[in-house]
Design an enzyme around this catalytic site. Structure first.
Site, mmCIF file in Angstrom:
data_model
loop_
_atom_site.group_PDB
_atom_site.id
_atom_site.type_symbol
_atom_site.label_atom_id
_atom_site.label_comp_id
_atom_site.label_asym_id
_atom_site.label_seq_id
_atom_site.Cartn_x
_atom_site.Cartn_y
_atom_site.Cartn_z
ATOM 1 N N ARG A 1 -21.961 -0.794 1.783
ATOM 2 C CA ARG A 1 -21.381 -2.126 1.946
ATOM 3 C C ARG A 1 -21.664 -2.702 3.344
ATOM 4 O O ARG A 1 -21.561 -2.015 4.339
ATOM 5 C CB ARG A 1 -19.862 -2.010 1.727
ATOM 6 C CG ARG A 1 -19.117 -3.293 1.853
ATOM 7 C CD ARG A 1 -17.783 -3.190 1.181
ATOM 8 N NE ARG A 1 -16.764 -2.579 2.033
ATOM 9 C CZ ARG A 1 -15.471 -2.606 1.729
ATOM 10 N NH1 ARG A 1 -15.045 -3.164 0.617
ATOM 11 N NH2 ARG A 1 -14.591 -2.035 2.528
ATOM 12 N N ARG B 1 0.816 -1.203 0.000
ATOM 13 C CA ARG B 1 0.000 0.000 0.000
ATOM 14 C C ARG B 1 0.854 1.260 0.000
ATOM 15 O O ARG B 1 0.307 2.365 0.002
ATOM 16 C CB ARG B 1 -0.888 0.015 1.237
ATOM 17 C CG ARG B 1 -2.339 -0.423 0.959
ATOM 18 C CD ARG B 1 -3.041 -0.401 2.274
ATOM 19 N NE ARG B 1 -4.450 -0.231 2.262
ATOM 20 C CZ ARG B 1 -5.329 -1.220 2.297
ATOM 21 N NH1 ARG B 1 -4.945 -2.462 2.194
ATOM 22 N NH2 ARG B 1 -6.614 -0.961 2.419
HETATM 23 P P1 AMP Z 1 -8.653 -3.458 3.681
HETATM 24 O O1 AMP Z 1 -9.545 -4.561 4.123
HETATM 25 O O2 AMP Z 1 -7.614 -3.908 2.678
HETATM 26 O O3 AMP Z 1 -9.415 -2.235 3.226
HETATM 27 O O4 AMP Z 1 -7.793 -3.006 4.967
HETATM 28 C C1 AMP Z 1 -8.435 -2.489 6.116
HETATM 29 C C2 AMP Z 1 -7.439 -1.698 6.958
HETATM 30 O O5 AMP Z 1 -6.355 -2.548 7.358
HETATM 31 C C3 AMP Z 1 -6.773 -0.543 6.229
HETATM 32 O O6 AMP Z 1 -7.575 0.635 6.224
HETATM 33 C C4 AMP Z 1 -5.504 -0.373 7.065
HETATM 34 O O7 AMP Z 1 -5.780 0.258 8.311
HETATM 35 C C5 AMP Z 1 -5.133 -1.819 7.363
HETATM 36 N N1 AMP Z 1 -4.257 -2.358 6.298
HETATM 37 C C6 AMP Z 1 -4.543 -3.365 5.405
HETATM 38 N N2 AMP Z 1 -3.513 -3.597 4.602
HETATM 39 C C7 AMP Z 1 -2.525 -2.727 4.958
HETATM 40 C C8 AMP Z 1 -1.205 -2.456 4.487
HETATM 41 N N3 AMP Z 1 -0.696 -3.128 3.446
HETATM 42 N N4 AMP Z 1 -0.502 -1.484 5.114
HETATM 43 C C9 AMP Z 1 -0.992 -0.800 6.146
HETATM 44 N N5 AMP Z 1 -2.228 -0.987 6.635
HETATM 45 C C10 AMP Z 1 -3.003 -1.934 6.053
#
Ligand code: AMP
Length: 204
Positions: A127, A88
């Site tokens: 969602r 990310r």
């Molecule tokens: P997601 O389900 O991919 O939208 O991830 C939900 C939350 O998890 C994000 O808003 C971040 O707070 C954390 N997160 C997930 N992947 C990452 C990553 N690669 N780096 C940092 N935080 C992450």
């Protein structure tokens, strides 16, 4: 095959990751899912990550990178994987490249799901997840947090598109349409299911 699925929150990464990984017979590895499982299980990692997640911020690299390194070292990821939600940041992408390099591997393709921001806000605010048979909204899908997550995406994650394009790995997929239509575009870009005639990544 080693694939990264890139795209803003609400682009459908989670849904597509499961389907595409199934087609490729590789594990779908979602850092968001791993964090959420740790939050539910109230592990030390979950407790550290929760504050950032609730605010819609990225979890710091030292926590995220160690977690991903451990996950990629598991036997099921040896022959390939599809990463959803990682990397990310450019720093994470560089770390991923060097971890894979150390293992004698490299990414094969990066798929970017492209959706305009108006559509993302509409999708995210509607969602719902099913937890214990009940439909619930993720805490970080609340409207104010959604806007912040999109800003974080624009500032910290969107530059990965150029990073991977310059490495010749990027395929951009129009992610508006039915789940089946988007999957078909993704598989074509990966050269699976027929692929395009040139064998090159597809573009929008
Ligand atoms: P997601 O389900 O991919 O939208 O991830 C939900 C939350 O998890 C994000 O808003 C971040 O707070 C954390 N997160 C997930 N992947 C990452 C990553 N690669 N780096 C940092 N935080 C992450």
């Amino acid at each position: 095959m080693r694939v990264v699925l890139l795209g803003p929150p609400g682009a459908g990464k989670g849904t597509q990751a499961q389907i595409i990984a199934g087609e490729l017979s590789v594990p779908a590895i979602s850092t968001g899912d791993i964090f959420r499982a740790n939050v539910s299980g109230q592990t030390e990692l979950g407790l550290k990550a929760k504050t950032y997640m609730d605010a819609g911020d990225l979890v710091p690299d030292e926590i995220t990178l160690a977690m991903v390194k451990d996950r990629l070292a598991e036997p099921d990821a040896k022959a390939g994987f599809l990463l959803d939600g990682f990397p990310r940041t450019i720093a994470q992408a560089e770390q991923l490249r060097s971890s894979l390099h150390d293992l004698g591997n490299a990414l094969d393709r990066v798929l970017e799901l492209v959706v305009d921001e108006e559509e993302l806000v509409r999708r995210l605010s509607g969602r719902r997840m099913v937890v214990d048979g009940q439909e619930v909204q993720r805490d970080d899908d609340k409207p104010e947090t959604v806007r912040h997550r999109l800003k974080v995406y624009r500032e910290q994650t969107a530059p990965l598109s150029g990073f991977y394009d310059s490495e010749g790995l990027l395929a951009r997929i129009d992610a508006i349409g039915s789940v089946e239509e988007v999957t078909a575009r993704a598989l074509r870009a990966l050269g699976v299911d027929g692929g395009d005639e040139s064998g090159q990544p597809a573009s929008v």
